[in-house]
Design a protein around this motif. Structure first.
Motif, PDB file in Angstrom:
ATOM      1  N   TYR A 177      -4.045  -3.376   4.676  1.00 58.55           N
ATOM      2  CA  TYR A 177      -4.154  -4.421   3.656  1.00 58.55           C
ATOM      3  C   TYR A 177      -5.583  -4.946   3.550  1.00 58.55           C
ATOM      4  O   TYR A 177      -6.112  -5.137   2.451  1.00 58.55           O
ATOM      5  N   GLU A 178      -6.230  -5.178   4.700  1.00 59.17           N
ATOM      6  CA  GLU A 178      -7.577  -5.738   4.712  1.00 59.17           C
ATOM      7  C   GLU A 178      -8.623  -4.774   4.149  1.00 59.17           C
ATOM      8  O   GLU A 178      -9.697  -5.195   3.732  1.00 59.17           O
ATOM      9  N   LYS A 179      -8.301  -3.467   4.152  1.00 58.85           N
ATOM     10  CA  LYS A 179      -9.243  -2.469   3.632  1.00 58.85           C
ATOM     11  C   LYS A 179      -8.943  -2.090   2.179  1.00 58.85           C
ATOM     12  O   LYS A 179      -9.680  -1.307   1.579  1.00 58.85           O
ATOM     13  N   THR A 180      -7.852  -2.633   1.635  1.00 61.13           N
ATOM     14  CA  THR A 180      -7.411  -2.267   0.283  1.00 61.13           C
ATOM     15  C   THR A 180      -7.935  -3.271  -0.733  1.00 61.13           C
ATOM     16  O   THR A 180      -7.910  -4.483  -0.501  1.00 61.13           O
ATOM     17  N   ASN A 181      -8.408  -2.773  -1.853  1.00 63.67           N
ATOM     18  CA  ASN A 181      -8.864  -3.638  -2.947  1.00 63.67           C
ATOM     19  C   ASN A 181      -7.642  -4.072  -3.752  1.00 63.67           C
ATOM     20  O   ASN A 181      -7.180  -3.369  -4.637  1.00 63.67           O
ATOM     21  N   ILE A 182      -7.104  -5.236  -3.419  1.00 63.35           N
ATOM     22  CA  ILE A 182      -5.882  -5.729  -4.050  1.00 63.35           C
ATOM     23  C   ILE A 182      -6.235  -6.459  -5.343  1.00 63.35           C
ATOM     24  O   ILE A 182      -7.002  -7.419  -5.316  1.00 63.35           O
ATOM     25  N   PRO A 183      -5.698  -6.030  -6.487  1.00 63.02           N
ATOM     26  CA  PRO A 183      -5.949  -6.758  -7.737  1.00 63.02           C
ATOM     27  C   PRO A 183      -5.452  -8.198  -7.632  1.00 63.02           C
ATOM     28  O   PRO A 183      -4.359  -8.440  -7.131  1.00 63.02           O
ATOM     29  N   PHE A 184      -6.252  -9.142  -8.095  1.00 66.38           N
ATOM     30  CA  PHE A 184      -5.878 -10.549  -8.004  1.00 66.38           C
ATOM     31  C   PHE A 184      -4.536 -10.789  -8.695  1.00 66.38           C
ATOM     32  O   PHE A 184      -4.289 -10.325  -9.797  1.00 66.38           O
ATOM     33  N   GLY A 185      -3.680 -11.544  -8.000  1.00 70.11           N
ATOM     34  CA  GLY A 185      -2.393 -11.912  -8.584  1.00 70.11           C
ATOM     35  C   GLY A 185      -1.318 -10.863  -8.429  1.00 70.11           C
ATOM     36  O   GLY A 185      -0.206 -11.041  -8.940  1.00 70.11           O
ATOM     37  N   ASN A 186      -1.627  -9.779  -7.728  1.00 66.42           N
ATOM     38  CA  ASN A 186      -0.645  -8.704  -7.571  1.00 66.42           C
ATOM     39  C   ASN A 186      -0.549  -8.230  -6.120  1.00 66.42           C
ATOM     40  O   ASN A 186      -0.254  -7.066  -5.859  1.00 66.42           O
ATOM     41  N   LEU A 224       4.154  -4.181  -1.158  1.00 71.45           N
ATOM     42  CA  LEU A 224       5.346  -3.337  -1.086  1.00 71.45           C
ATOM     43  C   LEU A 224       4.967  -1.858  -1.044  1.00 71.45           C
ATOM     44  O   LEU A 224       5.572  -1.068  -0.303  1.00 71.45           O
ATOM     45  N   GLU A 225       3.956  -1.475  -1.816  1.00 72.32           N
ATOM     46  CA  GLU A 225       3.533  -0.072  -1.824  1.00 72.32           C
ATOM     47  C   GLU A 225       2.930   0.333  -0.482  1.00 72.32           C
ATOM     48  O   GLU A 225       3.173   1.434   0.019  1.00 72.32           O
ATOM     49  N   ILE A 226       2.138  -0.548   0.110  1.00 73.56           N
ATOM     50  CA  ILE A 226       1.575  -0.263   1.443  1.00 73.56           C
ATOM     51  C   ILE A 226       2.700  -0.114   2.458  1.00 73.56           C
ATOM     52  O   ILE A 226       2.700   0.802   3.293  1.00 73.56           O
ATOM     53  N   LEU A 227       3.666  -1.022   2.380  1.00 74.24           N
ATOM     54  CA  LEU A 227       4.784  -0.993   3.327  1.00 74.24           C
ATOM     55  C   LEU A 227       5.628   0.267   3.142  1.00 74.24           C
ATOM     56  O   LEU A 227       6.102   0.858   4.129  1.00 74.24           O
ATOM     57  N   ARG A 228       5.797   0.699   1.902  1.00 73.68           N
ATOM     58  CA  ARG A 228       6.547   1.939   1.655  1.00 73.68           C
ATOM     59  C   ARG A 228       5.841   3.132   2.308  1.00 73.68           C
ATOM     60  O   ARG A 228       6.484   4.012   2.884  1.00 73.68           O
ATOM     61  N   GLY A 229       4.516   3.147   2.222  1.00 70.13           N
ATOM     62  CA  GLY A 229       3.761   4.238   2.835  1.00 70.13           C
ATOM     63  C   GLY A 229       3.944   4.267   4.347  1.00 70.13           C
ATOM     64  O   GLY A 229       4.111   5.330   4.954  1.00 70.13           O
ATOM     65  N   ILE A 230       3.925   3.077   4.962  1.00 71.33           N
ATOM     66  CA  ILE A 230       4.128   2.976   6.411  1.00 71.33           C
ATOM     67  C   ILE A 230       5.537   3.431   6.779  1.00 71.33           C
ATOM     68  O   ILE A 230       5.737   4.196   7.730  1.00 71.33           O
ATOM     69  N   ALA A 231       6.533   2.975   6.015  1.00 72.77           N
ATOM     70  CA  ALA A 231       7.931   3.330   6.286  1.00 72.77           C
ATOM     71  C   ALA A 231       8.159   4.831   6.129  1.00 72.77           C
ATOM     72  O   ALA A 231       8.931   5.443   6.886  1.00 72.77           O
ATOM     73  N   ARG A 232       7.467   5.422   5.148  1.00 70.48           N
ATOM     74  CA  ARG A 232       7.610   6.875   4.925  1.00 70.48           C
ATOM     75  C   ARG A 232       7.079   7.640   6.136  1.00 70.48           C
ATOM     76  O   ARG A 232       7.721   8.590   6.615  1.00 70.48           O
ATOM     77  N   ARG A 233       5.927   7.240   6.655  1.00 67.88           N
ATOM     78  CA  ARG A 233       5.342   7.924   7.810  1.00 67.88           C
ATOM     79  C   ARG A 233       6.160   7.725   9.078  1.00 67.88           C
ATOM     80  O   ARG A 233       6.201   8.585   9.949  1.00 67.88           O
TER      81      ARG A 233
END
Length: 698
Positions: free
Chosen positions: A620-629, A635-644
């Motif tokens: 999360y800290e390395k990801t450029n998160i669009p403001f307000g989203n 959820l997308e980051i968490l899905r990637g972790i859950a998939r792995r």
């Protein structure tokens, strides 16, 4: 425990030059009754013009002289200290006591008590003396400003700013928060002209404020902007503006019709929001905007329908299994309706606000406004102040506030009062959680946590009276909403308890671990509002029924973030900023704690030794998160972790079936949480260095 004066020790230098403005109203005067909407004393209608006059005067001595750049940018929270008194002809004891503690700079009085006020001035001399309300004018304003400036110049050997004040219309007063910047750069007339050309629009004031902040931050960075050509300087400021944010002070009038029950109970039955009351509320908001050098915004009066929507949403949590999708949709629906009461410039510029101070009976934090997936609580820190009863808001908001510092260079003392009865169904769960909290944080050498079982209301009052030398008070109890009086209270061992009539000095920070302490949709005079009315600096609590386990996890994370910051060397932060960081990242905890199976998956460590939470925050800290989203991206980051890690199907089931609810969005921080500052080694060094610099210049 440490108490810091406002503006990073500046008042240690200017301590003998504080300005206190007294507005004295005749207690015996017969006054015309006005329509009221937010409930306040009648004399305030007649006090609004002298109050407005005071806001054109210096907030403090430093406003009248040219300062070094560090002194300018470290004046956050430098508020006009305005003291309202209904003058009692037979017993002026309270007034005299106040003057002894805070000597008067100016007495502004009603004509009927002018002679008596002059006698008080003879005994307790004010720098500017005594003046009738009927005599206030731009001429007297100029004289008063100059007399203060001459006095300050003689004391600190700094040249006076070049400024000619005059009383502005309500519309043009929106420029006042800026003049303390522009007087230092001699740009006041130019900025006023720019805003006038743009009809004092919110956008023009945002841009003008960001420009001023950016000029000073460039100088602090060591850039010699006086050597720049006009085009180069313009480009440098434009680039810097993208990195800076400013406070927004928002007024949202309106109340739930359910508030009528409370107002009837105190003898008020007129519920029309008139122009006179609108002026009162506008001056209250401008007072705070001037203190923060922020941008002022008054929204349209909120309709009862939006309060009904909020009430429906808050009461939905009464169900055993609240529906996540319903809650999310209602937050979007409320957000869509909310923006109808606000200018387009607001939601198009949310990313430019460092925080919002909201004067309102409504909770805007849960709103998801169009074009965003995050509620406002995720997007920007929000500090709440109730508008009803307005008497309390004005009394609380018109006085000077000092920064309260908490950090490892003075022991942090936390008192936890367990007010649940031992026979209560959730007592064991609550007791276990708080005892673990006590054991965990007492391992840190600069933190002292005391957990106490309360056995009665008398016992609670006794504890609070015996030892108030705590930084933070946590009360674990049940909350109760009294619909007959439209008020909330705490249930202490089976009995109702409220702070409003208690003669107790509460700690500066109060955290309520209890259900229903501040429902906003119902229009209740909440426990949080009552603590604020009693002068507590910052109060945190939920607006909904809460889960004891989820609440303990949330508050534990709050204190862990606080400790993490104390141990760091990062920029100074308030507890409001730290709370905001916790809230906007807490949805992941809610999801991964929604079932035991998912929690067991999340606790497993990967080859780097990271569990799902740690891995998430690393990404999360390395990801450029669009403001307000941040919510949808999380959820997308968490899905990637859950998939792995092999638990994607379990995660998708939770998300698809709406089995998680982020309760943290439904907490509010009320009062002055932005004025409670967490100290660390770096901020302490900066304070010490800054104090040395100021001492040398003075």
């Amino acid at each position: 425990m440490t108490n810091l004066f406002t503006a990073s020790h500046l008042y240690k230098v200017f301590k003998d030059l504080q300005l206190n403005y007294y507005i004295l109203m005749d207690k015996d005067k017969q006054r015309t009754e006005h329509n009221q909407y937010h409930f306040h004393s009648e004399y305030l209608f007649d006090a609004v013009e002298p109050w407005r006059y005071c806001l054109h005067l210096p907030r403090h001595a430093k406003d009248t002289v040219y300062l070094g750049v560090n002194e300018v940018v470290n004046v956050y929270g430098s508020q006009h200290n305005i003291l309202f008194f209904e003058y009692d002809h037979s017993d002026p004891t309270e007034l005299i006591k106040s003057i002894a503690e805070m000597p008067s700079t100016l007495y502004i009085v009603e004509d009927s008590i002018y002679e008596e006020a002059c006698m008080i001035d003879q005994k307790y001399k004010a720098l500017l003396g005594c003046i009738k309300i009927s005599e206030l004018s731009s001429h007297t304003l100029k004289r008063h400003w100059n007399e203060i400036a001459d006095y300050v110049e003689s004391k600190v050997s700094k040249p006076k700013v070049s400024y000619i004040p005059r009383i502005l219309s309500y519309k043009k007063m929106k420029a006042l928060p800026l003049i303390y910047w522009t007087n230092q750069t001699n740009e006041t007339n130019g900025i006023k002209g720019y805003m006038n050309e743009n009809n004092y629009s919110l956008k023009s004031r945002i841009d003008a404020s960001l420009k001023q902040v950016s000029q000073f931050t460039l100088i602090i960075k060591g850039i010699r902007i006086n050597k720049y050509g006009s085009k180069k300087l313009e480009n440098a400021i434009s680039a810097e503006m993208k990195n800076n944010k400013i406070p927004l002070i928002m007024i949202l009038p309106g109340r739930s019709q359910r508030k009528t029950l409370f107002l009837n109970a105190v003898g008020k039955s007129q519920f029309v929001f008139g122009d006179e009351e609108k002026k009162l509320i506008e001056v209250l908001g401008l007072h705070k905007a001037i203190a923060q050098q922020g941008v002022y915004l008054e929204g349209e009066t909120l309709d009862n329908k939006i309060f009904q929507k909020l009430h429906l949403l808050e009461t939905h949590f009464d169900y055993l299994r609240p529906n996540g999708q319903f809650i999310y949709n209602e937050c979007k629906s409320i957000g869509k309706e909310l923006v109808q009461s606000l200018p387009k410039d607001f939601y198009e510029n949310i990313d430019k606000f460092s925080m919002i101070t909201l004067f309102s009976d409504f909770n805007i934090g849960i709103s998801i406004v169009p074009n965003y997936s995050d509620p406002l609580n995720y997007m920007v820190p929000i500090s709440y102040r109730p508008l009803t009863p307005l008497d309390f808001s004005i009394t609380y908001g018109a006085h000077r506030r000092y920064v309260y510092g908490i950090g490892k260079y003075g022991e942090i003392r936390i008192l936890i009062l367990e007010c649940l009865d031992p026979t209560d169904d959730i007592y064991i769960a609550s007791k276990t959680a708080w005892e673990k909290f006590e054991q965990s944080f007492n391992k840190i050498d600069y933190i002292h946590v005391q957990y106490v079982q309360v056995d009665s209301i008398h016992h609670l009052d006794q504890i609070l009276n015996e030892d108030s030398d705590y930084d933070i008070l946590i009360i674990s109890a049940h909350g109760k909403y009294d619909a007959s009086g439209s008020m909330t209270a705490l249930v202490v061992c089976g009995d109702m308890w409220s702070p409003i009539n208690k003669n107790v000095k509460f700690p500066p920070v109060v955290i309520l671990s209890a259900c229903l302490v501040s429902p906003r949709g119902s229009g209740a005079f909440s426990i949080i509002d009552q603590f604020v009315a009693k002068g507590v600096t910052a109060v945190l609590g939920p607006t909904i029924p809460i889960n004891v386990y989820k609440n303990s996890v949330l508050l534990k994370r709050f204190f862990e973030y606080m400790i993490k910051y104390i141990e760091s060397n990062s920029e100074e932060k308030s507890i409001l900023q730290i709370w905001h960081e916790v809230v906007k990242s807490h949805a992941i905890y809610e999801i991964l704690h929604s079932t035991m199976k998912l929690k067991s998956f999340a606790d497993v460590k990967n080859e780097k030794g990271l569990n799902s939470y740690d891995e998430f925050y690393e990404i999360y800290e390395k990801t450029n998160i669009p403001f307000g989203n941040s919510y949808s991206c999380s959820l997308e980051i968490l899905r990637g972790i859950a998939r792995r890690r092999g638990y994607l199907n379990n995660l998708e089931e939770i998300i698809r079936d709406n089995k998680f609810v982020n309760e943290s969005v439904f907490y509010i921080f009320s009062g002055y949480p932005e004025m409670v500052v967490i100290e660390n080694h770096e901020s302490t060094k900066k304070y010490e260095q800054f104090h040395k610099e100021v001492d040398m210049t003075c």
